[in-house]
Design a protein around this motif. Structure first.
Motif, PDB file in Angstrom:
ATOM      1  N   VAL A  93      59.283  11.551  26.141  1.00  0.00           N
ATOM      2  CA  VAL A  93      60.112  12.652  26.614  1.00  0.00           C
ATOM      3  C   VAL A  93      59.601  13.092  27.985  1.00  0.00           C
ATOM      4  O   VAL A  93      58.408  13.326  28.159  1.00  0.00           O
ATOM      5  N   VAL A  94      60.493  13.167  28.940  1.00  0.00           N
ATOM      6  CA  VAL A  94      60.115  13.666  30.253  1.00  0.00           C
ATOM      7  C   VAL A  94      60.738  15.042  30.434  1.00  0.00           C
ATOM      8  O   VAL A  94      61.932  15.224  30.201  1.00  0.00           O
ATOM      9  N   ILE A  95      59.908  16.000  30.804  1.00  0.00           N
ATOM     10  CA  ILE A  95      60.405  17.353  31.039  1.00  0.00           C
ATOM     11  C   ILE A  95      60.565  17.560  32.535  1.00  0.00           C
ATOM     12  O   ILE A  95      59.614  17.390  33.302  1.00  0.00           O
ATOM     13  N   LEU A  96      61.763  17.903  32.936  1.00  0.00           N
ATOM     14  CA  LEU A  96      62.043  18.168  34.343  1.00  0.00           C
ATOM     15  C   LEU A  96      62.412  19.634  34.511  1.00  0.00           C
ATOM     16  O   LEU A  96      62.776  20.314  33.554  1.00  0.00           O
ATOM     17  N   GLY A  97      62.337  20.078  35.756  1.00  0.00           N
ATOM     18  CA  GLY A  97      62.754  21.451  36.016  1.00  0.00           C
ATOM     19  C   GLY A  97      62.084  21.976  37.264  1.00  0.00           C
ATOM     20  O   GLY A  97      61.072  21.429  37.692  1.00  0.00           O
ATOM     21  N   PRO A  98      62.666  23.005  37.861  1.00  0.00           N
ATOM     22  CA  PRO A  98      62.055  23.577  39.053  1.00  0.00           C
ATOM     23  C   PRO A  98      60.695  24.189  38.732  1.00  0.00           C
ATOM     24  O   PRO A  98      60.386  24.438  37.574  1.00  0.00           O
ATOM     25  N   SER A  99      59.887  24.419  39.760  1.00  0.00           N
ATOM     26  CA  SER A  99      58.567  24.988  39.488  1.00  0.00           C
ATOM     27  C   SER A  99      58.743  26.403  38.942  1.00  0.00           C
ATOM     28  O   SER A  99      59.665  27.114  39.317  1.00  0.00           O
ATOM     29  N   GLY A 100      57.874  26.759  38.024  1.00  0.00           N
ATOM     30  CA  GLY A 100      57.973  28.064  37.394  1.00  0.00           C
ATOM     31  C   GLY A 100      58.942  28.099  36.236  1.00  0.00           C
ATOM     32  O   GLY A 100      59.242  29.161  35.693  1.00  0.00           O
ATOM     33  N   SER A 101      59.437  26.924  35.834  1.00  0.00           N
ATOM     34  CA  SER A 101      60.422  26.923  34.750  1.00  0.00           C
ATOM     35  C   SER A 101      59.766  26.897  33.378  1.00  0.00           C
ATOM     36  O   SER A 101      60.446  27.002  32.365  1.00  0.00           O
ATOM     37  N   GLY A 102      58.437  26.746  33.339  1.00  0.00           N
ATOM     38  CA  GLY A 102      57.738  26.799  32.054  1.00  0.00           C
ATOM     39  C   GLY A 102      57.378  25.437  31.476  1.00  0.00           C
ATOM     40  O   GLY A 102      56.904  25.355  30.351  1.00  0.00           O
ATOM     41  N   LYS A 103      57.585  24.376  32.270  1.00  0.00           N
ATOM     42  CA  LYS A 103      57.317  23.019  31.771  1.00  0.00           C
ATOM     43  C   LYS A 103      55.857  22.861  31.372  1.00  0.00           C
ATOM     44  O   LYS A 103      55.548  22.441  30.256  1.00  0.00           O
ATOM     45  N   SER A 104      54.968  23.186  32.317  1.00  0.00           N
ATOM     46  CA  SER A 104      53.539  23.022  32.037  1.00  0.00           C
ATOM     47  C   SER A 104      53.095  23.940  30.913  1.00  0.00           C
ATOM     48  O   SER A 104      52.329  23.550  30.038  1.00  0.00           O
TER      49      SER A 104
END
Lengths: 242, 251
Positions: free
Chosen positions: B36-47
């Motif tokens: 699974v790859v999680i994408l999203g703008p920075s600050g979106s909570g991925k990490s």
């Protein structure tokens, strides 16, 4: 000069006490510093608070006041400390407060990913501390710790104030006795000698640490140059700072 | 699906001090062997999301479930089992600078008594062989390039024989020419059937290696789907905007 040679046995006795006091102080200070410094970065809030209270309390009191307080205060709580023990307790508490701050600073300088990556590998908090974090602060804190050692060795002369028979006290006795017997004060010569002895001890300590630091740095860089592919760009990143 | 997912989060919420809501009811299921790859703008909570999976962040509410067991809770003791089973690779590699490459890889498995020193060193050499770094086994960490360090970090996590791996932007701190070697290692790992959750900005990797792409924004999963579907026909406006932005900057 004759006077000093004549009184060498007495001064030697004093110097031995100073050495005992210094060695005991440095040993205890190191142990307590690490305990308090590690408590300062503990995950338990209560330990962190205790550590801050200890550090702030002892750092904010002049060492002489601390010493007098311990020596004259101990009997009030039912302890009777001889001058040597009072000095040891006093210097250790003051030294540990400062030492703990140095160690806490050492931990703060480690990037937080070091701790996290160790934990993420399933290492226990204690293993993380002893095997990952502690080894990384030893070299960086060495200069500051040597400075503290040097100050503590010099501070042992304060034990004179509560009557410990250490090096400076032996010199005082000689000065007083000679003044009474001959009517002339040899203070300049005797205290000059005392000054030189303290200087030689602390200066040797500093030289020793400087040498030790260079040795460690050298062995690390020698190791590095032996590698076929030297790193250029990575050396600048804080994660690799050693 | 008869088998429970390897990793599952249920209504996961994370609020940082100061009331910043990093995660809002995130439901994520990752099956065994899935990438699974999680994408999203920075600050979106991925990490933050993957850091919650192994307890590096304390969750505010919801649940983290590994192989059907609920694993969230307080304190490192509670999390230790999960951390032994799920490896993590960090953006900054976070190798231990006071140990050489071999020491970095063997420390944790030896401490956890997964294997003896000799066996751990053998395993380390095998892993280093896979990433092409056998000649660096005794090298101090600081003598390695960023890409080499990250490959060692992957070996270090794999030495624990984890059931799954979390990657937190593993190539973001690397110089461009070193990104490829790390992605190749990850790709190989995926091909061998490792369960992986990767937070990354590498669109090529997501497109080619991921079984599923999860798009996050402002602490929520906005959209998920196969890479083919997500990249060619994103369903939501936010995903479309994100992809537009990325493509426009020539990534």
């Amino acid at each position: 000069m004759d006077l000093i040679i004549e009184n060498l046995p007495l001064m030697w006795k004093g110097l031995v006490v100073t050495f005992q006091l210094a060695v005991a102080t440095l040993f205890l200070t190191t142990a307590v510093s690490f305990a308090v410094g590690i408590a300062a970065v503990s995950r338990f809030r209560s330990l962190r608070i205790l550590s801050v209270v200890f550090v702030e309390f002892f750092r904010d009191i002049p060492l002489v006041v601390n010493l007098l307080f311990v020596y004259f205060g101990a009997p009030l709580v039912g302890l009777s400390l001889d001058p040597f023990a009072a000095a040891l307790v006093s210097f250790t508490s003051w030294g540990s407060a400062n030492g703990a701050e140095i160690i806490r600073g050492g931990f703060k300088a480690i990037p937080k990913h070091q701790r996290e990556s160790a934990l993420a590998l399933g290492m226990r908090p204690a293993e993380t501390m002893v095997l990952v974090l502690l080894p990384q602060i030893l070299l960086p804190i060495l200069p500051a710790f040597t400075g503290l050692f040097s100050i503590l060795i010099q501070a042992t002369s304060l034990a004179t104030m509560v009557g410990a028979m250490e090096f400076l006290r032996s010199a005082q006795i000689i000065v007083e006795r000679t003044t009474m017997m001959t009517g002339m004060s040899p203070a300049f010569a005797v205290y000059g000698f005392v000054l030189c002895v303290y200087f030689v001890i602390c200066f040797s300590l500093n030289l020793l640490t400087g040498w030790l630091e260079r040795r460690i740095a050298q062995s690390r860089s020698a190791h590095r140059h032996a590698e076929s592919e030297p790193a250029t760009e990575t050396a600048m990143r804080p994660a690799e700072a050693t | 699906m008869s088998q429970p997912p390897l990793i599952e989060t249920a209504a996961l919420c994370k609020e940082f001090r100061g009331g910043i809501r990093a995660l809002r009811k995130v439901d994520l299921k990752v099956a065994k062997g899935e990438v699974v790859v999680i994408l999203g703008p920075s600050g979106s909570g991925k990490s933050t999301l993957i850091r919650c999976v192994n307890g590096l962040e304390t969750i505010t509410s919801g649940a983290v479930v590994v192989e059907g067991r609920r694993v969230d809770g307080h304190g490192p003791r509670r999390w230790r089992q999960t951390r032994l089973e799920i490896g993590m690779v960090f953006q900054n590699y976070a190798l231990f600078p006071h140990l050489d490459v071999m020491g970095n890889i063997t420390l944790a498995p030896c401490r956890a008594k997964l294997m003896g020193r000799a066996e751990a060193e053998e395993e380390a050499m095998r892993l280093l062989g896979i990433v092409g770094l056998t000649d660096k086994a005794r090298a101090p960490v600081a003598s390695l390039s960023g890409g080499q360090q990250q490959r060692v970090a992957i070996c270090r996590a794999l030495a624990m024989k984890p059931k799954g791996m979390l990657f937190d932007e593993p190539t973001s701190a690397l110089d461009p020419e070193m990104v490829g070697e790390v992605l190749a290692t990850m790709r190989r790992l995926a091909e061998e059937g490792m369960t992986m959750i990767c937070v990354t900005h590498e669109m090529g990797f997501a497109r080619e290696v991921a079984d599923r792409v999860v798009f996050m924004d402002r602490g929520e999963i906005v959209e998920e789907g196969t890479p083919a579907q997500f990249f060619s026909a994103p369903r939501t406006e936010r995903a479309r905007q994100f992809l537009d932005l990325i493509m426009r900057h020539g990534a």
